[in-house]
Motif scaffolding. Sequence first.
Motif, PDB file in Angstrom:
ATOM      1  N   ASP A   1      -2.342  10.167   0.981  1.00 28.48           N
ATOM      2  CA  ASP A   1      -1.875  10.064  -0.401  1.00 28.48           C
ATOM      3  C   ASP A   1      -0.372   9.794  -0.442  1.00 28.48           C
ATOM      4  O   ASP A   1       0.105   8.958  -1.221  1.00 28.48           O
ATOM      5  CB  ASP A   1      -2.178  11.358  -1.165  1.00 28.48           C
ATOM      6  CG  ASP A   1      -3.648  11.494  -1.537  1.00 28.48           C
ATOM      7  OD1 ASP A   1      -4.368  10.480  -1.481  1.00 28.48           O
ATOM      8  OD2 ASP A   1      -4.063  12.610  -1.875  1.00 28.48           O
TER       9      ASP A   1
ATOM     10  N   ARG B   1       0.323   6.280   0.951  1.00 32.89           N
ATOM     11  CA  ARG B   1      -0.144   5.259   0.002  1.00 32.89           C
ATOM     12  C   ARG B   1       0.897   5.068  -1.098  1.00 32.89           C
ATOM     13  O   ARG B   1       1.228   3.941  -1.477  1.00 32.89           O
ATOM     14  CB  ARG B   1      -1.483   5.663  -0.609  1.00 32.89           C
ATOM     15  CG  ARG B   1      -2.058   4.609  -1.546  1.00 32.89           C
ATOM     16  CD  ARG B   1      -3.294   5.099  -2.299  1.00 32.89           C
ATOM     17  NE  ARG B   1      -4.360   5.498  -1.402  1.00 32.89           N
ATOM     18  CZ  ARG B   1      -4.680   6.768  -1.153  1.00 32.89           C
ATOM     19  NH1 ARG B   1      -3.995   7.757  -1.726  1.00 32.89           N
ATOM     20  NH2 ARG B   1      -5.668   7.044  -0.343  1.00 32.89           N
ATOM     21  N   SER B   2       1.404   6.181  -1.615  1.00 31.68           N
ATOM     22  CA  SER B   2       2.420   6.089  -2.667  1.00 31.68           C
ATOM     23  C   SER B   2       3.688   5.419  -2.154  1.00 31.68           C
ATOM     24  O   SER B   2       4.283   4.584  -2.843  1.00 31.68           O
ATOM     25  CB  SER B   2       2.748   7.491  -3.193  1.00 31.68           C
ATOM     26  OG  SER B   2       1.634   8.062  -3.838  1.00 31.68           O
TER      27      SER B   2
ATOM     28  N   HIS C   1       0.969   0.924 -14.313  1.00 36.69           N
ATOM     29  CA  HIS C   1       0.541   2.121 -15.033  1.00 36.69           C
ATOM     30  C   HIS C   1      -0.307   1.760 -16.252  1.00 36.69           C
ATOM     31  O   HIS C   1      -1.295   2.439 -16.556  1.00 36.69           O
ATOM     32  CB  HIS C   1       1.757   2.937 -15.475  1.00 36.69           C
ATOM     33  CG  HIS C   1       2.459   3.611 -14.351  1.00 36.69           C
ATOM     34  ND1 HIS C   1       3.696   4.228 -14.477  1.00 36.69           N
ATOM     35  CD2 HIS C   1       2.105   3.783 -13.048  1.00 36.69           C
ATOM     36  CE1 HIS C   1       4.068   4.733 -13.325  1.00 36.69           C
ATOM     37  NE2 HIS C   1       3.126   4.472 -12.437  1.00 36.69           N
TER      38      HIS C   1
ATOM     39  N   ARG D   1      -3.717   0.897 -14.987  1.00 38.25           N
ATOM     40  CA  ARG D   1      -4.369   2.104 -14.481  1.00 38.25           C
ATOM     41  C   ARG D   1      -4.890   2.944 -15.646  1.00 38.25           C
ATOM     42  O   ARG D   1      -6.007   3.465 -15.589  1.00 38.25           O
ATOM     43  CB  ARG D   1      -3.377   2.903 -13.647  1.00 38.25           C
ATOM     44  CG  ARG D   1      -4.001   4.086 -12.906  1.00 38.25           C
ATOM     45  CD  ARG D   1      -2.953   4.779 -12.068  1.00 38.25           C
ATOM     46  NE  ARG D   1      -1.919   5.384 -12.902  1.00 38.25           N
ATOM     47  CZ  ARG D   1      -0.764   5.858 -12.432  1.00 38.25           C
ATOM     48  NH1 ARG D   1      -0.480   5.748 -11.144  1.00 38.25           N
ATOM     49  NH2 ARG D   1       0.119   6.403 -13.245  1.00 38.25           N
TER      50      ARG D   1
ATOM     51  N   ASP E   1     -11.690   4.985 -11.111  1.00 40.55           N
ATOM     52  CA  ASP E   1     -10.263   5.277 -10.927  1.00 40.55           C
ATOM     53  C   ASP E   1      -9.885   5.187  -9.455  1.00 40.55           C
ATOM     54  O   ASP E   1      -8.836   4.626  -9.105  1.00 40.55           O
ATOM     55  CB  ASP E   1      -9.931   6.680 -11.448  1.00 40.55           C
ATOM     56  CG  ASP E   1     -10.002   6.777 -12.961  1.00 40.55           C
ATOM     57  OD1 ASP E   1     -10.016   5.718 -13.624  1.00 40.55           O
ATOM     58  OD2 ASP E   1     -10.054   7.916 -13.474  1.00 40.55           O
ATOM     59  N   GLU E   2     -10.719   5.754  -8.581  1.00 39.89           N
ATOM     60  CA  GLU E   2     -10.423   5.751  -7.149  1.00 39.89           C
ATOM     61  C   GLU E   2     -10.459   4.333  -6.586  1.00 39.89           C
ATOM     62  O   GLU E   2      -9.595   3.944  -5.790  1.00 39.89           O
ATOM     63  CB  GLU E   2     -11.421   6.633  -6.406  1.00 39.89           C
ATOM     64  CG  GLU E   2     -11.154   6.764  -4.921  1.00 39.89           C
ATOM     65  CD  GLU E   2     -12.099   7.707  -4.226  1.00 39.89           C
ATOM     66  OE1 GLU E   2     -12.012   7.804  -2.984  1.00 39.89           O
ATOM     67  OE2 GLU E   2     -12.923   8.353  -4.895  1.00 39.89           O
TER      68      GLU E   2
ATOM     69  N   ARG F   1      -7.373   2.513  -7.846  1.00 38.62           N
ATOM     70  CA  ARG F   1      -6.145   3.030  -7.242  1.00 38.62           C
ATOM     71  C   ARG F   1      -5.815   2.246  -5.983  1.00 38.62           C
ATOM     72  O   ARG F   1      -4.667   1.846  -5.761  1.00 38.62           O
ATOM     73  CB  ARG F   1      -6.302   4.519  -6.908  1.00 38.62           C
ATOM     74  CG  ARG F   1      -5.071   5.131  -6.241  1.00 38.62           C
ATOM     75  CD  ARG F   1      -5.325   6.553  -5.810  1.00 38.62           C
ATOM     76  NE  ARG F   1      -6.340   6.644  -4.775  1.00 38.62           N
ATOM     77  CZ  ARG F   1      -6.703   7.764  -4.162  1.00 38.62           C
ATOM     78  NH1 ARG F   1      -6.149   8.913  -4.520  1.00 38.62           N
ATOM     79  NH2 ARG F   1      -7.633   7.753  -3.226  1.00 38.62           N
ATOM     80  N   SER F   2      -6.820   1.998  -5.163  1.00 36.68           N
ATOM     81  CA  SER F   2      -6.611   1.218  -3.936  1.00 36.68           C
ATOM     82  C   SER F   2      -6.299  -0.240  -4.249  1.00 36.68           C
ATOM     83  O   SER F   2      -5.442  -0.857  -3.607  1.00 36.68           O
ATOM     84  CB  SER F   2      -7.855   1.302  -3.040  1.00 36.68           C
ATOM     85  OG  SER F   2      -8.081   2.623  -2.611  1.00 36.68           O
TER      86      SER F   2
ATOM     87  N   ALA G   1      -2.726  -0.449  -5.494  1.00 39.97           N
ATOM     88  CA  ALA G   1      -1.792  -0.249  -4.386  1.00 39.97           C
ATOM     89  C   ALA G   1      -1.696  -1.510  -3.539  1.00 39.97           C
ATOM     90  O   ALA G   1      -0.610  -1.924  -3.110  1.00 39.97           O
ATOM     91  CB  ALA G   1      -2.228   0.938  -3.531  1.00 39.97           C
TER      92      ALA G   1
END
Length: 233
Positions: A26, A29-30, A143, A146, A158-159, A162-163, A166
């Motif tokens: 996590d 990734r951020s 954002h 998202r 959402d998961e 998220r990838s 990214a």
Amino acid sequence: MAEQLTGLADDRALLGRTSTAERVSDILRSRVAEGYFPPGTRLSEDAIGGALGVSRNTLREAFRLLTHERLLVHELNRGVFVRVLTVEDVEDIYRVRELVECAVVRGLGEPPYALDGLAAAVAEGQLAMQEDDWKSLGTANIHFHRELVALAGSERTDELMRSVFAELRLAFHVVDHPRRLHEPYLARNGQILRALQAGDRDEAEGLLRTYLADSLERVVEVYRRRVGEDASS
């Protein structure tokens, strides 16, 4: 690398007492999404493991998870690197975005919708533009999308996204004119928000589909040129 590692050491507190590969992934990734480790950067096991205070095995598992998400790539006898996307990768990312984001808007049901997150993202983008902070404007745009996906109320969606988002940021970090890349879409975010506030899903979906098509064309044009320049230098 020393500056990056100093900042990374500050993330140790996020791991708590029970360090896990998921938490390490996590954090990384951020950091990758923020451009802290740009595309093409080699990630040192010793340096990053030391900065985070985690074992080599934990870090390798985190690397494996992020490789599976296509954010990192392992090169035999060379190590682990932040992935450099191809033009085909960028096109595929936008294909997934259109499939998912447009489906979310189409499936919203009857208004009113919970749009506070979308409105906050638009306001975040407006503030970034006022401050001429174009990197933060790009973050605000991410954002916005998202929060749009979050309207589906699906943790799995959402998961997944998220990838995808990214990975999209990997492309954005290669582009050297973030203002030209992001500024035109702030107004479009506002248009989509207003359509949803009015309860007009069809209008919002149409705006979104055109938005994504135009964004893909712009990103691919700049990305193809930039990657070609890097390859020839």
